[in-house]
Design an enzyme around this catalytic site. Structure first.
Site, short mmCIF file in Angstrom:
data_model
loop_
_atom_site.label_atom_id
_atom_site.label_comp_id
_atom_site.label_asym_id
_atom_site.label_seq_id
_atom_site.Cartn_x
_atom_site.Cartn_y
_atom_site.Cartn_z
N LYS A 19 0.84 -1.20 0.00
CA LYS A 19 0.00 0.00 0.00
C LYS A 19 0.88 1.25 0.00
CE LYS A 19 -0.16 -0.46 5.02
NZ LYS A 19 -0.94 -1.00 6.15
N TYR B 169 16.84 30.33 6.43
CA TYR B 169 15.78 31.14 7.03
C TYR B 169 16.02 31.32 8.53
CZ TYR B 169 12.84 30.94 2.86
OH TYR B 169 12.34 31.09 1.59
C1 LIG Z 1 -0.08 -1.88 6.78
C2 LIG Z 1 -0.63 -3.19 7.17
C3 LIG Z 1 0.21 -4.29 7.33
C4 LIG Z 1 1.72 -4.19 7.31
O1 LIG Z 1 2.16 -3.67 8.56
P1 LIG Z 1 3.70 -3.44 8.90
O2 LIG Z 1 3.67 -2.97 10.32
O3 LIG Z 1 4.19 -2.40 7.97
O4 LIG Z 1 4.39 -4.73 8.73
C5 LIG Z 1 -0.38 -5.53 7.56
N1 LIG Z 1 -1.72 -5.64 7.65
C6 LIG Z 1 -2.57 -4.59 7.54
C7 LIG Z 1 -4.02 -4.80 7.68
C8 LIG Z 1 -2.03 -3.34 7.31
O5 LIG Z 1 -2.87 -2.28 7.22
#
Ligand SMILES: *Cc1c(COP(=O)(O)O)cnc(C)c1O
Length: 365
Positions: free
Chosen positions: A55, A265
């Site tokens: 994602k 700045y």
């Molecule tokens: C983002 C996510 C993961 C991965 O989590 P990490 O802590 O990055 O390993 C797994 N399952 C779900 C439902 C997530 O939203």
């Protein structure tokens, strides 16, 4: 006014532009380290297989680069959050192997899933109804065992509607797997209840940190994200997980300062002695936040080069006195080892990666 109306009639032809010049920012992806991290997490998952959370454009690293590397390493299960993230992934893997975590909010989401073969994660009875009304078919179901985010409530497990679903993966998500707290065992206990109540082909509970909690948490499929990309979210993962992301910036300009010259700045840095400064095309608009002002650092060969003054929108100044051979156009490597950078900045390892903006060229793209 006249110029505006002429523009409206004949817009500039962007396809006629020459090839774009290279970006002075690049994010080098260590594909070997990425593949090795997936294999290490797959091995640590024991009898379970490891999938991959890709994602948010593979946590900002570029799904188009990451997915083919992980697929070649052996990964077969993919998780995105939004439906609009599907095109980045579907070009490289079978549609049925892609799960959309946010589930179908609208009938258009259901239609998209049906047309592509991508699988929804159903997070509520309403989503289950919408899925069935739109034709149904193989799907995943998320149950909330204590994070109070997305998913069916424990009290809904007996709903007869669930019996009508063709559930491939039944999953839940750990809230505090990066800590040693009673909540982990509590969620594991609830997940046992979930497994008894919901009939699915496969079950999945662990994210990256959950994998390190041990075999009880592995079920059939694990869902690492951050650890694939170099995040060390539990001490058990240190030494196992390799760094993947190497942000680099080109020197736009070198300048020599005299004692008393102020930098950036609000003049938060004043040279105490004659020194050489490099200015790079990296700023908070690129995800290099102002918390790195007078705190971040770069490397050039063995030399460590501290950030001086405020990070601004598109520029950062660096004391390069320790690298006398440096030239304009040379590349500097940002100090961005995730666990170290998180400790130094107060940002999470997740934020550090996902902040990196699209002005970075990713592996030459
Ligand atoms: C983002 C996510 C993961 C991965 O989590 P990490 O802590 O990055 O390993 C797994 N399952 C779900 C439902 C997530 O939203």
């Amino acid at each position: 006014m006249r110029r505006l109306s002429r523009w409206a009639i004949r817009p500039p032809d962007v396809t006629a532009l020459p090839p774009l010049p290279a970006s002075p920012l690049r994010l080098r992806l260590d594909g070997d380290a990425l593949a090795a991290n997936w294999r290490a997490l797959d091995t640590l998952s024991g009898a379970a297989r490891a999938g991959a959370a890709v994602k948010a454009d593979a946590y900002g690293l570029g799904a188009g680069q990451v997915v083919p590397v992980l697929a070649a390493a052996g990964c077969r299960d993919w998780f995105v959050a939004h439906w609009r993230e599907v095109p980045d992934v579907i070009a490289h893997v079978p549609a049925a192997a892609i799960a959309v975590l946010h589930g179908p909010l609208t009938d258009a989401d259901v239609a998209f899933a049906q047309a592509t073969g991508v699988r929804p994660v159903l997070n509520s009875l309403a989503q289950a109804r919408r899925w069935l009304a739109g034709g149904g078919g193989p799907c995943h179901v998320m149950v909330d065992t204590g994070i109070s985010r997305l998913g069916l409530a424990m009290a809904e497990l007996g709903d007869p509607l669930l019996g009508e679903l063709d559930i491939d993966l039944c999953l839940s998500h750990l809230a505090s797997a990066d800590e040693d707290v009673p909540q982990n065992a509590q969620q594991l206990g609830r997940f046992a209840t979930v497994r008894a109540a919901i009939s699915a082909r496969r079950y999945s509970l662990a994210n990256s940190a959950g994998i390190a909690l041990g075999a009880d948490y592995h079920a059939d499929l694990t869902r690492p994200g951050i650890a694939l990309y170099g995040g060390v979210v539990r001490r058990e993962l240190a030494g196992l997980v390799r760094r993947v992301a190497w942000p680099e910036a080109a020197v736009l300009q070198l300048r020599d300062l005299a004692a008393g010259d102020a930098v950036g700045y609000n003049a938060t840095f004043v040279a105490q002695r004659a020194m050489r400064l490099a200015v790079v095309a990296l700023g908070y608009a690129d995800g290099y936040l102002r918390c790195w002002s007078n705190r971040g650092g770069f490397r050039h060969g063995p030399a460590h080069l501290p950030v001086v003054g405020r990070v601004s929108m598109d520029l950062t100044a660096i004391d390069v006195s320790a690298a006398p051979d440096l030239r304009e156009g040379d590349w500097l490597t940002l100090d961005y080892d995730l666990p170290g950078a998180a400790a130094q900045s107060g940002l999470s390892q997740y934020e550090l990666l996902t902040l990196l903006h699209r002005r970075f060229a990713r592996n030459g793209v």
